[in-house]
Design a protein around this motif. Sequence first.
Motif, short mmCIF file in Angstrom:
data_model
loop_
_atom_site.label_atom_id
_atom_site.label_comp_id
_atom_site.label_asym_id
_atom_site.label_seq_id
_atom_site.Cartn_x
_atom_site.Cartn_y
_atom_site.Cartn_z
N GLY A 37 0.50 -1.53 -0.07
CA GLY A 37 0.25 0.30 0.37
C GLY A 37 1.21 1.38 0.04
O GLY A 37 0.30 2.10 -0.45
N GLY A 38 2.44 1.06 0.46
CA GLY A 38 3.05 2.10 0.72
C GLY A 38 3.54 2.20 -0.52
O GLY A 38 4.38 4.01 -1.20
N LEU A 39 4.18 1.92 -1.28
CA LEU A 39 3.87 1.37 -2.86
C LEU A 39 3.43 2.41 -3.79
O LEU A 39 3.27 2.92 -4.45
CB LEU A 39 5.23 0.41 -3.33
CG LEU A 39 6.09 -0.73 -2.67
CD1 LEU A 39 6.62 -1.62 -2.78
CD2 LEU A 39 7.48 0.86 -2.49
N VAL A 40 1.86 1.78 -3.33
CA VAL A 40 1.10 2.34 -4.30
C VAL A 40 0.72 3.93 -3.91
O VAL A 40 0.74 4.51 -5.01
CB VAL A 40 -0.67 1.75 -4.32
CG1 VAL A 40 -1.87 2.21 -4.78
CG2 VAL A 40 0.00 0.66 -4.60
N LEU A 41 0.41 4.30 -3.22
CA LEU A 41 0.30 5.45 -2.25
C LEU A 41 2.21 6.66 -3.10
O LEU A 41 1.76 7.85 -3.33
CB LEU A 41 1.22 6.29 -1.09
CG LEU A 41 -0.96 5.59 0.03
CD1 LEU A 41 -0.37 5.48 1.04
CD2 LEU A 41 -2.06 6.28 -0.72
N HIS A 42 3.29 6.01 -3.24
CA HIS A 42 4.17 6.79 -2.98
C HIS A 42 4.16 7.24 -4.48
O HIS A 42 5.00 7.71 -5.50
CB HIS A 42 5.38 5.99 -2.74
CG HIS A 42 6.56 6.36 -3.58
ND1 HIS A 42 7.80 7.70 -2.92
CD2 HIS A 42 7.85 6.50 -4.52
CE1 HIS A 42 8.29 7.57 -3.46
NE2 HIS A 42 8.47 6.99 -4.87
N SER A 43 3.43 6.54 -5.41
CA SER A 43 3.22 5.66 -7.11
C SER A 43 2.30 7.29 -7.43
O SER A 43 1.88 6.81 -8.31
CB SER A 43 3.41 4.95 -7.60
OG SER A 43 1.73 4.60 -7.21
N GLU A 44 1.61 8.07 -6.41
CA GLU A 44 1.09 9.30 -6.62
C GLU A 44 -0.59 8.59 -7.30
O GLU A 44 -0.97 8.85 -8.46
CB GLU A 44 1.69 10.02 -7.15
CG GLU A 44 2.76 10.64 -6.76
CD GLU A 44 3.00 11.46 -8.27
OE1 GLU A 44 2.69 12.19 -8.85
OE2 GLU A 44 4.33 11.91 -8.11
N ARG A 45 -1.01 7.32 -6.81
CA ARG A 45 -2.13 7.04 -6.97
C ARG A 45 -3.37 6.18 -5.87
O ARG A 45 -3.17 6.88 -4.38
CB ARG A 45 -2.05 5.40 -7.57
CG ARG A 45 -1.17 5.08 -8.24
CD ARG A 45 -0.70 3.66 -8.76
NE ARG A 45 -2.26 3.09 -8.78
CZ ARG A 45 -2.09 2.84 -10.44
NH1 ARG A 45 -1.71 3.76 -11.82
NH2 ARG A 45 -3.59 2.79 -11.49
N LEU A 46 -4.13 6.54 -5.76
CA LEU A 46 -5.44 6.37 -5.01
C LEU A 46 -5.28 4.79 -4.41
O LEU A 46 -5.48 4.22 -4.98
CB LEU A 46 -6.92 6.19 -5.36
CG LEU A 46 -7.68 6.19 -4.82
CD1 LEU A 46 -7.80 7.07 -3.85
CD2 LEU A 46 -9.16 6.38 -5.58
N ALA A 47 -4.78 4.36 -3.21
CA ALA A 47 -4.76 3.33 -2.58
C ALA A 47 -6.46 2.90 -1.57
O ALA A 47 -6.26 3.62 -0.85
CB ALA A 47 -3.62 2.47 -1.71
#
Length: 642
Positions: A194-204
């Motif tokens: 989830g942290g990687l998803v957020l770091h890639s500027e996405r909606l988790a």
Amino acid sequence: LVSTAIDLVTTFKMALGNAAWAGPQLPISAQAPGHIVRPAAGVSNSGVEVVRSSSSSSATPSATRAALASAAAAAVVAAPSLRARGRRSHAPVSLKAEAAVMEKPKITSQEVLEKENEQLLEQFAAQVEAINELEEEWEKLDNAGLRAKTAELRQRIKAKGGFDESIVNEAFATLREAVWRVLELWYFDVQLLGGLVLHSERLAEMKTGEGKTIVALLPTFLAALEDKGGVFVVTPNDYLARRDAENVGQVLRFLGISVGLVQSTMEVPDRQKAYTNEVVYLTNAELGFDYLRDNLAVYPNQVVQSKPFHFCLVDEADSILIDEARTPLIISESVAAIPRQFLAGREVAVNLEKDTHYTVDEKNMNVIMTDMGEKFAQELLGVENLWEPEEAWILYVLNALKAKELFKMGEQYILRNGKVAIVDTFTGRVLEGRRWSDGMHQAIECKEGIDVSVRSQVSAQITYQSLFRLFPRLCAMTGTALTEAAEFDEIYALRGTGVPTARPNVRRDYPDVVYKTEEAKLNAIVEEIALNNQRNGRPILIGTSNVKMSEAIVGRLREAGIEPQLLNARPESIARENETIAQAGRLGMVTVSTNMAGRGTDIILGGNFSQMAQLNLRSRLCDALLSVEESAKVTPVRDEFY
């Protein structure tokens, strides 16, 4: 003949349900002699037209049916080979049999997103393994070593001008170790994901209870190391902002990153100090209103947001970015109000009848007057035209009608200290210092028999859509994101990604129950709670949409011999907020609340013993350590609470 052919074609289409999208292309030799089956002009793929050639006028219907059957059989045989259509050599074909032509399936945006997320999660899963491999090495570092690693990462990011995979992996490993040492919590692999998803500027999208609060630390930590501007973690209400800043914020402080907190009650000097920190926790309303006030500031010392916007993480994104985004943020100034006009508008509204003189649009919070209503209002006011710009009576009458039909005491507002106090319909909290604009506030004061105050005039406004698009880096998280994935993508350029749960979900989600009357619904609620208390005493939380409903349910429960805890916008209830939330998970506890505590509030089963200990200690020490004024602000905790 045509009717027979259509029946056969329908059968053939069913047989070809799994055929390739273009359908088989039949050689002429497979078609009926003297008959060509072709698409009818202006007819969709569900119909055919059979054209008889002049050379075969003697063909019988039975012969035609036999020929069509053989053509269909050939089509069925040919269908499987068409799956490799791009790799086969095409036989000479003159016309397609309409019976076998199927539309190319359209690839929906949802399917594209699912495929994109599948590839993304595979990529991130490999990166999580790489982060896990760093565990033993990072475990050997002492506390000073972790802070030194943070400083090293900051220098590497500055030297590279951004992130690479090794920097991200090491930053995640550093923060994970710090969270373990400070909070004694360990990240699940899906939380790192989830942290990687957020770091890639996405909606988790992370389900309830999956630990979004500590997941938010991961991208926030990396953004703070960039030193490119303000880093904000936005929550729905002050309670959550304070809780996160005090609880998980200590992890960032442990690593040498400063953390600030902005609350609605803060004055300008405190806000200026908070915004100088590397990471700031605050609500969406405070972020927006401080931005507007800064743009109205005349002198530099009036500005509070000292850093340019850089990174923003939005918690409970569907609430903030979709639900609350329907209403813009407005700052207004006070101008003189004429009580006579508001009082006259109220008298007119009292005499007008709904559905005869006006109609009500509850969804859009609007009132529309009929021609009959306008004429009657003009007679009551003794004017020729409600729309005359000099007096503009129509505005006063419409506001009075809205106050009468759409604004209810205990729902949109409460009376406090002889004044109208607005209640946030999303959080259930009183919006301190806020007023409705365009004369609406004065119309409600007239309705409640309160002296009319000054009128508000708009000075500045901004929508949440415009506000959050000011951030070069934006990410968000929520428990329900993919249902509005298209809207998030279109408005905020946020692509949604569902993060799997750490363990299989065993929560039972029951279907909604709809009652014909509110009375029946309230009776069913009380019966269900009474039955639960007799059965096992499982703690129950009842959510309501407004103050009025919460108090109605509490009254019914007390009549049934059940003593609930109440949390709503009333001052006496707000004063006991921490106490109420701390014990909401205890055995046999029934808590009735508006959503003022907010989504994301952590109710611990068995009760929050650490919060209870803090309240006990505070009540014991406040008299000895605080001044009389400060001690008076501390709400006493009742003995039975413990």
